[in-house]
Design an enzyme around this catalytic site. Sequence first.
Site, PDB file in Angstrom:
ATOM      1  CG  ASP A  62       2.466   6.596   2.184  1.00 53.07           C
ATOM      2  OD1 ASP A  62       2.111   7.826   1.908  1.00 53.07           O
ATOM      3  OD2 ASP A  62       1.516   5.396   1.419  1.00 53.07           O
TER       4      ASP A  62
ATOM      5  CG  ASP B 251       0.388  -0.125   2.430  1.00 59.56           C
ATOM      6  OD1 ASP B 251       0.509  -0.716   2.928  1.00 59.56           O
ATOM      7  OD2 ASP B 251      -0.627   0.862   3.123  1.00 59.56           O
TER       8      ASP B 251
END
Length: 627
Positions: free
Chosen positions: A389, A379
Amino acid sequence: MVTLTTTFPHFFLNTKTSISPVLSLSLRYARRKFHFYPRNRIVACRAMMDSPEEHQQGLSTSLLNSVTQDFKNHTLQFHHTNKLNLEDLNWDNSFVRELPSDPRTDPLPREVLHACYTKVSPSVQVDDPQLVVWSESVADLLELDHKEFERPDFPLFLSGASPLVGALPYAQCYGGHQFGMWAGQLGDGRAITLGEILNSKSERWELQLKGAGKTPYSRFADGLAVLRSSIREFLCSEAMHHLGIPTTRALCLVTTGKLVTRDMFYDGNPKEEPGAIVCRVAPSFLRFGSYQIHASRGNEDLEIVRGLADYAIKHHFPHIENMSKSESLSFSTGDEDHSVVDLTSNKYAAWVVEIAERTASMIARWQGVGFTHGVMNTDNMSILGLTIDYGPFGFLDAFDPKFTPNTTDLPGRRYCFANQPDIGLWNLAQLTTTLSAAHLINDKEANYALERYGTRFMDDYQDIMTKKLGLPKYNKQLIGKLLTNMAVDKVDYTNFFRTLSNIKADTSIPDDELLVPLKSVLLDIGKERKEAWTNWLKTYIHELSTSGTSDEQRKTLMNMVNPKYILRNYLCQTAIDAAEIGDFGEVRRLLKLMEHPFDEQPGMEKYARLPPAWAYRPGVCMLSCSS
């Protein structure tokens, strides 16, 4: 489902042997033969380890050059463009317009089915929010007037407290494998996308607020972010871009004026920290997990996988839509039956091959600067090949292939520095499995994408390391021995390569003088280690002497690829400590420093120093995912 023809072993480390942080199984891929078939004629194209020059004329060039040029173009200043106010931004919102939505719009935690996103507005509470820092170059991408950042209400808009006219906020639904295990639905638990902006060049930029409040994907969390992690994400996003590594960007960082409770080490000792919000910017925040979640839910949602793939190709890989109009791109799989993968006959196959190459190229660049992501879950893998991220990331100080900045990753070190190439391949295999389940690609096409990953990584890694050392050509044995020496003596990764440019290509230098140019980076080594380094330098200097390049020219070229300044964790911590008591000056200085990492920057030499002793305390160099 793709049946992989090999396992995915982790990189095994042994300081008694040559260390090279490249994927162990890619050697199998790299030695296989590929054949490129242009229209009406056949041209043999050997794999990278046989002839990297010829290989570069294949798919790597045709698909990746345009991507590289795109990122270069994004650094240009828009001198002839009218600058915009916040109210003038051109919102397009294609994601909301073209993809299935959750019928509910409340932020209550739940499983969201048959939808790519949930419409949800920022809910974070603010109390006199303050602008901490902003990026001029990102503002230029959006063609946003720099004077907008002086507006008293700017922090209200970029915290989500005041809605921007034209924005249609939403949180994306996705799943993922976390530490190798399927975690089911994850999604944007604290990130809320405001929408997409089209600039005058028709470039698409998605604006996303991280820490803007609860969404249906927040589970038991509060949807908020703290200043500590927000500073790290903002600075590293920009630092990576200026190092030449594809990444999401950061427009600005604002404090909320509220406190957020966090248990940083998950040890039962929570404390209150200042809240903050980063405005992240990228062409898209689609991830591998954006596709995985729908394929995991059975046949009913497989059409969503196809729809998401069509959306991504249409808006972010438009050259693939037109591929059938250009020369054929067909490749031999190298199998016994001499079968061929024709990328013009299946756009989804061409698409996943490009994702593979972008991902491989990105990770090779990580290895080149000593960057460790820390949480390479599926993810957290962008389909655009962007670093995405920033949680517990870290740059290498002392060279340690097993370095991980993530306490959660101990003791297994799945995501340590040396494992990153293999993990990238493992993650890509999960994506190809997803696309195969949706009947978008077949097994041969899936395996070919994995082959391309291995070959692309080896191409780029070899090229990067050759340039870092200023060598005339790649020398596997020389580079492997160097990395072994660096690991044994815990040599600073960044400072060593920068200092290496001081070596003269003079084979007549006496042995007892060879190490003089490296004395600042070879610290506290005994007689035996001096001999090991001297022997390595003699071989290295011999290689340099065959290049025909002057010492001055080589130094210039090496300093263009070996940064002097990286975002060391202790530098971040110093800026965080000051910011938490209201002094944002150091955050802003670090941003300016990291915008020119390859320049000498007189007066800033202290930022290139080795970490002080306090930098190794818990919470500085080893971080959990709590933010």
